[in-house]
Design an enzyme around this catalytic site. Structure first.
Site, PDB file in Angstrom:
ATOM      1  N   GLY A  57       2.412   1.755  11.258  1.00  0.00           N
ATOM      2  CA  GLY A  57       2.983   3.059  10.644  1.00  0.00           C
ATOM      3  C   GLY A  57       4.028   3.537  11.690  1.00  0.00           C
ATOM      4  N   GLU A  92      -6.991   4.521   7.775  1.00  0.00           N
ATOM      5  CA  GLU A  92      -6.889   5.971   7.287  1.00  0.00           C
ATOM      6  C   GLU A  92      -7.420   6.207   7.275  1.00  0.00           C
ATOM      7  OE1 GLU A  92      -3.139   5.694   5.668  1.00  0.00           O
ATOM      8  OE2 GLU A  92      -1.853   4.655   7.515  1.00  0.00           O
ATOM      9  N   HIS A 136      -9.633   0.789   4.876  1.00  0.00           N
ATOM     10  CA  HIS A 136      -8.035   0.940   6.071  1.00  0.00           C
ATOM     11  C   HIS A 136      -8.318   1.952   7.020  1.00  0.00           C
ATOM     12  CE1 HIS A 136      -4.377   2.259   6.455  1.00  0.00           C
ATOM     13  NE2 HIS A 136      -3.777   1.589   6.173  1.00  0.00           N
ATOM     14  N   ASN A 167       0.618  -0.491  -0.100  1.00  0.00           N
ATOM     15  CA  ASN A 167       0.040   0.201  -0.419  1.00  0.00           C
ATOM     16  C   ASN A 167       0.752   1.431   0.438  1.00  0.00           C
ATOM     17  OD1 ASN A 167      -1.571   1.824   0.415  1.00  0.00           O
ATOM     18  ND2 ASN A 167      -2.352   1.608   3.089  1.00  0.00           N
ATOM     19  N   SER A 201       3.203  -2.038  10.847  1.00  0.00           N
ATOM     20  CA  SER A 201       4.480  -2.306  10.621  1.00  0.00           C
ATOM     21  C   SER A 201       5.662  -3.698  10.072  1.00  0.00           C
ATOM     22  CB  SER A 201       5.174  -1.770  12.443  1.00  0.00           C
ATOM     23  OG  SER A 201       4.444  -0.718  12.878  1.00  0.00           O
ATOM     24  N   LYS A 237       0.185   4.341  -0.033  1.00  0.00           N
ATOM     25  CA  LYS A 237      -0.778   5.407   0.420  1.00  0.00           C
ATOM     26  C   LYS A 237      -0.677   6.899  -0.734  1.00  0.00           C
ATOM     27  CE  LYS A 237      -0.436   3.154   4.689  1.00  0.00           C
ATOM     28  NZ  LYS A 237       0.323   3.979   6.448  1.00  0.00           N
ATOM     29  N   GLU A 297      -5.609  -5.059  10.427  1.00  0.00           N
ATOM     30  CA  GLU A 297      -4.747  -3.774  11.132  1.00  0.00           C
ATOM     31  C   GLU A 297      -4.963  -2.988  12.415  1.00  0.00           C
ATOM     32  OE1 GLU A 297      -3.158  -3.492   6.112  1.00  0.00           O
ATOM     33  OE2 GLU A 297      -3.514  -1.927   7.287  1.00  0.00           O
TER      34      GLU A 297
HETATM   35  C1  PEP Z   1      -0.751   0.243   6.008  1.00  0.00           C
HETATM   36  O1  PEP Z   1      -1.131   0.680   5.178  1.00  0.00           O
HETATM   37  O2  PEP Z   1      -1.940  -0.365   6.416  1.00  0.00           O
HETATM   38  C2  PEP Z   1      -0.299  -0.346   6.496  1.00  0.00           C
HETATM   39  C3  PEP Z   1       0.124  -1.433   7.274  1.00  0.00           C
HETATM   40  O3  PEP Z   1       0.786   0.567   6.701  1.00  0.00           O
HETATM   41  P1  PEP Z   1       2.782   0.544   7.857  1.00  0.00           P
HETATM   42  O4  PEP Z   1       3.051  -0.819   7.108  1.00  0.00           O
HETATM   43  O5  PEP Z   1       3.076   1.220   7.612  1.00  0.00           O
HETATM   44  O6  PEP Z   1       2.555   0.127   9.641  1.00  0.00           O
END
Ligand code: PEP
Length: 256
Positions: A174, A98, A96, A9, A214, A11, A168
């Site tokens: 992040g 976010e 997601h 992803n 992460s 983003k 998640e």
């Molecule tokens: C994500 O974008 O859903 C994500 C898990 O990001 P990260 O791996 O940076 O935590």
């Protein structure tokens, strides 16, 4: 047996030309990915450039990070499933954290997006996860079950077989603080039990449930060692071609 799936992803990173450059570098490092599926989810504005940059024999397929539930209309700034299909997307990330947190997307809206994706044969990757206060209040199971049932309301068993889930935990995204694989396994087991109850045990065994939060070259192996974890949704680490290639290589090593 469920094939391992790795989703990158991106983003809101990479212009179209930067995206093409990243794909060229990644394609050199990963000319094949036998035994696993790999999806790239660049921003809308880079989808065309990425599709053009992928070699003909590329192991990567394309996803969008969001969609609108209507096919067309007066929805300034939005993008629909038919538009994504024409750009070569086969999947789309929906719900997601976010989008839920920063853009106030509700389960009802997320559900409309899932149903729109399915109508157009785009595979939804539905994200679920609890916040830290929800976790600390012991509400993880209640929250993710609510998101699952809300997001997938009205989905037939055939539709469900097109869906991928990505668990998640919001607090793990992040920040470099991944969830412990043992806890992730418990949540995935719970999600599978709810799916078995609602859509039958065949669907529960077939659906892929990823972990996201992460994920890195150093921890992905621990997640993939759990038979409950069918892959990873990778944010930050997918922007570095070497790291993403290493994660894909480790996934191939864990392939079932
Ligand atoms: C994500 O974008 O859903 C994500 C898990 O990001 P990260 O791996 O940076 O935590």
């Amino acid at each position: 047996m469920r094939r391992i799936l790795i989703v990158g992803n991106w983003k809101m990173h990479k212009t179209a030309s930067e995206a093409a450059d990243l794909v060229h570098r990644l394609s050199v490092l990963v000319p094949k990915a036998d035994g696993v599926d790999v999806i790239l989810a660049p921003p809308f504005t880079a989808l065309h450039a990425v599709a053009q940059a992928l070699p003909r024999s590329s192991p990567f397929t394309l996803a969008a990070q969001n969609l609108h539930w209507e096919d067309q209309g007066a929805f300034t700034g939005e993008v629909s499933a038919p538009m994504l299909k024409e750009l070569g997307c086969r999947s789309v990330i929906v719900g997601h954290s976010e989008r839920r947190r920063l853009f106030r997307e509700s389960d009802a809206e997320i559900n409309q997006k899932v149903l729109a994706a399915l109508r157009h044969e785009l595979r939804p990757i539905l994200c679920l996860g609890e916040t830290l206060p929800e976790r600390e209040a012991g509400r993880t199971e209640e929250v993710v079950t609510g998101q699952l049932l809300g997001g997938l309301a009205g989905t037939s068993k055939d539709g469900l077989l097109m869906v991928t889930l990505s668990y998640e935990p919001v607090w793990a995204i992040g920040g470099g603080r991944a969830a412990p694989p043992g806890q992730v396994t418990l949540v995935h087991e719970r999600l599978r039990a709810v799916i078995a109850r609602e859509w039958g045990s065949e669907a529960a065994q077939a659906i892929r449930i990823l972990y996201g939060g992460s994920v890195s070259t150093t921890n992905v192996g621990g997640f993939l060692a759990s038979p409950q974890v069918d892959g990873a949704l990778v944010g930050g680490a997918c922007l570095d071609p070497q790291s993403f290639a290493t994660i894909i290589g480790l996934a191939q090593g864990a392939a079932r």
